[in-house]
Write an enzyme that holds these catalytic residues in place. Structure first.
Site, mmCIF file in Angstrom:
data_model
loop_
_atom_site.group_PDB
_atom_site.id
_atom_site.type_symbol
_atom_site.label_atom_id
_atom_site.label_comp_id
_atom_site.label_asym_id
_atom_site.label_seq_id
_atom_site.Cartn_x
_atom_site.Cartn_y
_atom_site.Cartn_z
ATOM 1 N N ARG A 93 -17.135 1.994 4.431
ATOM 2 C CA ARG A 93 -17.089 2.490 2.942
ATOM 3 C C ARG A 93 -16.206 1.309 2.280
ATOM 4 N N THR A 135 -3.837 -8.952 -3.996
ATOM 5 C CA THR A 135 -2.476 -8.650 -3.407
ATOM 6 C C THR A 135 -2.002 -9.853 -2.776
ATOM 7 N N GLU A 136 -0.414 -10.216 -2.654
ATOM 8 C CA GLU A 136 -0.104 -11.389 -2.179
ATOM 9 C C GLU A 136 1.111 -10.800 -1.063
ATOM 10 N N PRO A 137 1.304 -11.895 -0.271
ATOM 11 C CA PRO A 137 2.433 -11.326 0.625
ATOM 12 C C PRO A 137 3.670 -10.733 0.258
ATOM 13 N N SER A 141 2.448 -3.658 -4.347
ATOM 14 C CA SER A 141 2.378 -2.658 -5.286
ATOM 15 C C SER A 141 2.612 -3.261 -6.639
ATOM 16 N N ILE A 166 -6.756 -8.972 2.610
ATOM 17 C CA ILE A 166 -8.106 -8.958 1.821
ATOM 18 C C ILE A 166 -9.229 -8.682 2.638
ATOM 19 N N LEU A 341 -7.811 19.396 18.739
ATOM 20 C CA LEU A 341 -8.329 18.712 19.915
ATOM 21 C C LEU A 341 -7.537 18.196 20.992
ATOM 22 N N GLU A 366 -5.201 -0.047 -2.607
ATOM 23 C CA GLU A 366 -5.921 0.506 -3.883
ATOM 24 C C GLU A 366 -4.561 1.357 -4.725
ATOM 25 N N GLY A 367 -3.582 0.932 -4.458
ATOM 26 C CA GLY A 367 -2.223 1.807 -5.033
ATOM 27 C C GLY A 367 -2.023 2.863 -3.913
HETATM 28 P P1 TGC Z 1 1.467 -1.945 -16.814
HETATM 29 O O1 TGC Z 1 2.391 -2.639 -17.683
HETATM 30 O O2 TGC Z 1 1.527 -0.388 -16.611
HETATM 31 O O3 TGC Z 1 -0.129 -2.015 -17.148
HETATM 32 C C1 TGC Z 1 -0.476 -3.582 -17.526
HETATM 33 C C2 TGC Z 1 -1.696 -3.685 -18.312
HETATM 34 O O4 TGC Z 1 -2.778 -3.253 -17.483
HETATM 35 C C3 TGC Z 1 -3.359 -2.059 -18.238
HETATM 36 N N1 TGC Z 1 -3.712 -0.973 -16.998
HETATM 37 C C4 TGC Z 1 -4.716 -0.562 -16.703
HETATM 38 N N2 TGC Z 1 -6.106 -1.009 -17.379
HETATM 39 C C5 TGC Z 1 -7.024 -0.451 -16.832
HETATM 40 N N3 TGC Z 1 -6.878 0.396 -15.921
HETATM 41 C C6 TGC Z 1 -5.812 0.739 -15.213
HETATM 42 N N4 TGC Z 1 -5.738 1.662 -14.056
HETATM 43 C C7 TGC Z 1 -4.685 0.418 -15.441
HETATM 44 N N5 TGC Z 1 -3.354 0.403 -15.241
HETATM 45 C C8 TGC Z 1 -2.796 -0.261 -16.386
HETATM 46 C C9 TGC Z 1 -2.217 -1.559 -19.069
HETATM 47 O O5 TGC Z 1 -2.720 -0.854 -20.150
HETATM 48 C C10 TGC Z 1 -1.828 -3.089 -19.787
HETATM 49 O O6 TGC Z 1 -2.668 -3.631 -20.509
HETATM 50 P P2 TGC Z 1 -2.080 -4.536 -21.685
HETATM 51 O O7 TGC Z 1 -3.303 -4.890 -22.392
HETATM 52 O O8 TGC Z 1 -1.048 -3.720 -22.381
HETATM 53 O O9 TGC Z 1 -1.488 -5.837 -21.016
HETATM 54 O O10 TGC Z 1 1.647 -2.755 -15.408
HETATM 55 P P3 TGC Z 1 2.494 -2.494 -14.227
HETATM 56 O O11 TGC Z 1 2.460 -3.814 -13.294
HETATM 57 O O12 TGC Z 1 3.615 -2.036 -14.696
HETATM 58 O O13 TGC Z 1 1.558 -1.340 -13.485
HETATM 59 C C11 TGC Z 1 2.295 -0.311 -12.871
HETATM 60 C C12 TGC Z 1 1.185 0.183 -11.569
HETATM 61 C C13 TGC Z 1 2.261 0.062 -10.486
HETATM 62 C C14 TGC Z 1 0.544 1.277 -11.892
HETATM 63 C C15 TGC Z 1 0.305 -1.182 -11.051
HETATM 64 O O14 TGC Z 1 1.108 -2.154 -10.921
HETATM 65 C C16 TGC Z 1 -0.524 -0.704 -9.827
HETATM 66 O O15 TGC Z 1 -1.551 -0.036 -10.028
HETATM 67 N N6 TGC Z 1 -0.198 -1.150 -8.679
HETATM 68 C C17 TGC Z 1 -0.890 -1.000 -7.362
HETATM 69 C C18 TGC Z 1 -1.445 -2.104 -7.017
HETATM 70 C C19 TGC Z 1 -2.879 -1.722 -6.425
HETATM 71 O O16 TGC Z 1 -3.547 -1.008 -6.509
HETATM 72 N N7 TGC Z 1 -3.442 -2.935 -5.588
HETATM 73 C C20 TGC Z 1 -4.603 -2.876 -5.216
HETATM 74 C C21 TGC Z 1 -5.227 -4.211 -4.721
HETATM 75 S S1 TGC Z 1 -6.794 -4.174 -4.174
HETATM 76 C C22 TGC Z 1 -7.052 -3.520 -2.761
HETATM 77 O O17 TGC Z 1 -6.020 -2.656 -2.538
HETATM 78 C C23 TGC Z 1 -8.423 -3.271 -2.202
HETATM 79 S S2 TGC Z 1 -8.436 -2.445 -0.884
HETATM 80 C C24 TGC Z 1 -10.288 -2.419 -0.592
HETATM 81 C C25 TGC Z 1 -10.975 -1.736 0.461
HETATM 82 O O18 TGC Z 1 -11.079 -2.246 1.593
HETATM 83 O O19 TGC Z 1 -11.540 -0.506 0.197
HETATM 84 P P1 FAD Z 2 4.728 -2.420 -0.670
HETATM 85 O O1 FAD Z 2 4.139 -2.554 -2.370
HETATM 86 O O2 FAD Z 2 5.649 -3.335 -0.282
HETATM 87 O O3 FAD Z 2 5.088 -0.849 -0.577
HETATM 88 C C1 FAD Z 2 5.632 -0.476 0.406
HETATM 89 C C2 FAD Z 2 6.411 0.742 0.127
HETATM 90 O O4 FAD Z 2 7.290 0.932 -1.023
HETATM 91 C C3 FAD Z 2 5.371 1.947 0.035
HETATM 92 O O5 FAD Z 2 5.427 3.029 0.463
HETATM 93 C C4 FAD Z 2 5.237 1.869 -1.623
HETATM 94 O O6 FAD Z 2 4.658 3.279 -2.155
HETATM 95 C C5 FAD Z 2 6.772 1.937 -1.975
HETATM 96 N N1 FAD Z 2 6.950 1.378 -3.287
HETATM 97 C C6 FAD Z 2 6.676 0.301 -3.617
HETATM 98 N N2 FAD Z 2 7.008 0.168 -4.966
HETATM 99 C C7 FAD Z 2 7.521 1.536 -5.400
HETATM 100 C C8 FAD Z 2 8.007 1.893 -6.541
HETATM 101 N N3 FAD Z 2 8.211 1.167 -7.725
HETATM 102 N N4 FAD Z 2 8.623 3.352 -6.417
HETATM 103 C C9 FAD Z 2 8.539 4.070 -5.236
HETATM 104 N N5 FAD Z 2 8.028 3.492 -4.202
HETATM 105 C C10 FAD Z 2 7.409 2.246 -4.182
HETATM 106 N N6 FAD Z 2 -5.420 -6.041 -1.529
HETATM 107 C C11 FAD Z 2 -6.243 -6.950 -2.286
HETATM 108 O O7 FAD Z 2 -5.978 -7.463 -3.037
HETATM 109 N N7 FAD Z 2 -7.652 -6.840 -1.786
HETATM 110 C C12 FAD Z 2 -8.127 -6.209 -0.742
HETATM 111 O O8 FAD Z 2 -9.295 -6.429 -0.442
HETATM 112 C C13 FAD Z 2 -7.235 -5.723 0.026
HETATM 113 N N8 FAD Z 2 -7.732 -4.861 1.110
HETATM 114 C C14 FAD Z 2 -6.726 -4.101 2.134
HETATM 115 C C15 FAD Z 2 -7.133 -3.780 3.304
HETATM 116 C C16 FAD Z 2 -6.308 -3.154 4.003
HETATM 117 C C17 FAD Z 2 -6.568 -2.744 5.281
HETATM 118 C C18 FAD Z 2 -4.653 -2.960 3.809
HETATM 119 C C19 FAD Z 2 -4.020 -2.269 4.528
HETATM 120 C C20 FAD Z 2 -4.374 -3.433 2.349
HETATM 121 C C21 FAD Z 2 -5.388 -4.224 1.746
HETATM 122 N N9 FAD Z 2 -4.952 -4.500 0.393
HETATM 123 C C22 FAD Z 2 -5.879 -5.340 -0.596
HETATM 124 C C23 FAD Z 2 -3.675 -4.709 0.050
HETATM 125 C C24 FAD Z 2 -3.163 -3.184 -0.532
HETATM 126 O O9 FAD Z 2 -3.695 -3.166 -1.871
HETATM 127 C C25 FAD Z 2 -1.801 -3.336 -0.544
HETATM 128 O O10 FAD Z 2 -1.251 -3.018 0.794
HETATM 129 C C26 FAD Z 2 -1.016 -2.111 -1.377
HETATM 130 O O11 FAD Z 2 -1.092 -2.303 -2.887
HETATM 131 C C27 FAD Z 2 0.449 -1.859 -1.171
HETATM 132 O O12 FAD Z 2 1.206 -3.084 -1.112
HETATM 133 P P2 FAD Z 2 2.128 -3.631 0.137
HETATM 134 O O13 FAD Z 2 1.261 -3.352 1.390
HETATM 135 O O14 FAD Z 2 2.841 -4.867 -0.331
HETATM 136 O O15 FAD Z 2 3.419 -2.550 0.152
#
Ligand code: TGC
Ligand code: FAD
Length: 387
Positions: A93, A135-137, A141, A166, A341, A366-367
């Site tokens: 997936r 994501t970077e090292p 989040s 990644i 199990l 993905e958060g």
């Molecule tokens: P913040 O100040 O809240 O927002 C900045 C700008 O972004 C806009 N925005 C969004 N727009 C669309 N959809 C959303 N869900 C949005 N969330 C925020 C917001 O309106 C603002 O726009 P503008 O025009 O005013 O500049 O930004 P923040 O950094 O304070 O955000 C807070 C927080 C913690 C919610 C955000 O940083 C966050 O979601 N962190 C989690 C990071 C994350 O999910 N990383 C994922 C990496 S990719 C991955 O994990 C792939 S795994 C793939 C796989 O194998 O399936």
């Molecule tokens: P951190 O951000 O360091 O968080 C560590 C802990 O602290 C967590 O429990 C978190 O909830 C907590 N925490 C952090 N901030 C706060 C806060 N403000 N308040 C309360 N608690 C907090 N990224 C990509 O860009 N592309 C990809 O394709 C991708 N694929 C991935 C595949 C795998 C198998 C994995 C494991 C990760 C992947 N990621 C990818 C990265 C992923 O998105 C990050 O691991 C994720 O966003 C969390 O970041 P981190 O691991 O640095 O944890």
């Protein structure tokens, strides 16, 4: 072993014939092509690349995109595809999520017509594979703190920095890379894999998502033509992609939970202890009843958010709740199934241990679960509590 999908409320009646046909096609595909070998792929730590052309043929890559040889399905159908694929394994997936929601979607939404024609048809056919570098090292989040730079130099941008964890990195032909420009604005770039100064290192020795490739992307003076920049600025670019991927995960996690529940029910009816099936003990029944209830609630949440998304009414906070709830629910189902199990639950003969370890990653990427809790907290109070 035959699979019986739990559907306590007969939600089948809420899906169209086409949606059910798509779901059942993917369900059969998973039974035939994924289940026989996935435990061994996982144990060996390999992504089964042979599935790529098959997944493409089924229209799962970029399934919601209209035109460019993509299937143009609705979001509920896309959710059902994710549900069925993750019944097989979160890694499969993940591959489809990243290719479609994180790589093809930004090209379709923010790319030029030239980008779309160049990349989308080949990506839909699985001939080009993408990865998504946010994501970077030191910034997981909090991606807004990223330090990867894109410095303008004539008609090129010069990328320096690293992206960590990644998915698909090591087998990708292109990367969607997010970096800060000279004005400190976050921009997205389509970076071809053969770009000089762009290297990839696979991350080995994982205990989760072992049937998926996870890599580090390194950029050292990588020169990318300015024409490869996407037409979006700021965090809303990558977050728009994440909304689609998180939506898919909320359905995918359901599939893993449903697989575990089915395994728990089958096992508890046949495992004899104290002269009767363990499913005849009240404590085991309580665990099954709780799982069934939580899966049913999660199915309702996914279905409703799916319909809202199809109507253009789903807000990011709705998707946050679905991702947070459904993944945590699935992780709990996997752990409870592993418990039911007994010792058998720790072997590759059964699925629950593999799903449990996978879902630990799904709960983080993905958060994280808590980040989505904070998104909901901000929605309720109007006060962001991230920093
Ligand atoms: P913040 O100040 O809240 O927002 C900045 C700008 O972004 C806009 N925005 C969004 N727009 C669309 N959809 C959303 N869900 C949005 N969330 C925020 C917001 O309106 C603002 O726009 P503008 O025009 O005013 O500049 O930004 P923040 O950094 O304070 O955000 C807070 C927080 C913690 C919610 C955000 O940083 C966050 O979601 N962190 C989690 C990071 C994350 O999910 N990383 C994922 C990496 S990719 C991955 O994990 C792939 S795994 C793939 C796989 O194998 O399936
Ligand atoms: P951190 O951000 O360091 O968080 C560590 C802990 O602290 C967590 O429990 C978190 O909830 C907590 N925490 C952090 N901030 C706060 C806060 N403000 N308040 C309360 N608690 C907090 N990224 C990509 O860009 N592309 C990809 O394709 C991708 N694929 C991935 C595949 C795998 C198998 C994995 C494991 C990760 C992947 N990621 C990818 C990265 C992923 O998105 C990050 O691991 C994720 O966003 C969390 O970041 P981190 O691991 O640095 O944890």
């Amino acid at each position: 072993m035959a699979y019986t999908a739990p559907d306590f409320l007969n939600l089948d009646t809420h899906f169209s014939d086409e949606e059910k046909m798509i779901r059942d096609t993917i369900r059969q595909f998973v039974t035939k092509e994924i289940m026989p070998t996935i435990a061994s792929d996982y144990e060996k730590g390999v992504f089964p690349k042979r599935l790529i052309p098959l997944l493409a043929e089924l229209g799962t890559l970029g399934a919601t995109i209209q035109g460019y040889e993509c299937a143009g399905l609705n979001y509920t159908s896309y959710g059902l595809i994710m549900q069925e694929l993750e019944r097989g394994d979160s890694g499969i997936r993940s591959f489809v999520s990243v290719q479609g929601a994180l790589c093809m979607f930004p090209i379709a939404a923010f790319g030029t017509e030239e980008h779309k024609k160049k990349y989308l048809p080949k990506m839909a056919k699985g001939q080009l594979i993408g990865c998504f570098g946010l994501t970077e090292p030191d910034f997981g989040s909090n991606p807004g703190g990223m330090i990867t730079r894109a410095k303008k130099d004539g008609n090129h941008y010069v990328l320096n920095g690293a992206k960590m964890w990644i998915t698909n990195g090591g087998m990708s032909d292109l990367a969607i890379v997010w970096a800060k420009d000279d004005d400190n604005k976050i921009k997205g770039f389509i970076v071809d894999r053969d770009t000089k100064g762009f290297t990839v290192r696979d991350i080995e020795k994982k205990f989760s998502l072992k049937a998926s490739i996870t890599s580090e992307l390194i950029f050292e003076d990588a020169r990318v033509p300015a024409s490869q920049m996407l037409e979006v600025s700021g965090l809303k670019g990558p977050f728009a992609c994440l909304n689609n991927a998180r939506f898919g995960i909320s359905w995918g996690a359901l599939g893993a939970a449903m697989a575990c529940f089915d395994e728990a029910v089958t096992y508890s009816k046949t495992r004899i202890q104290f002269d009767k099936p363990i499913g005849g003990f009240q404590l085991v029944q309580a665990k099954l009843a709780n799982m069934y209830t939580e899966i049913t609630k999660a199915q309702l949440l996914a279905l409703h958010v799916g319909r809202m998304k199809d109507e253009g009414k789903a807000q990011p906070v709705h998707i946050s709740m679905a991702k947070m709830n459904n993944v945590a629910m699935a992780l709990n189902c996997a752990r409870v199934t592993r418990d039911i199990l007994g010792a058998s639950g720790i072997t590759y003969e059964y699925q629950c241990g593999r799903h449990m370890l996978n879902l630990e990653s799904v709960n983080t990427y993905e958060g994280t679960e808590d980040i989505h809790r904070l998104v909901i907290g901000e929605h309720i109070t109007g006060i962001p509590a991230y920093r």
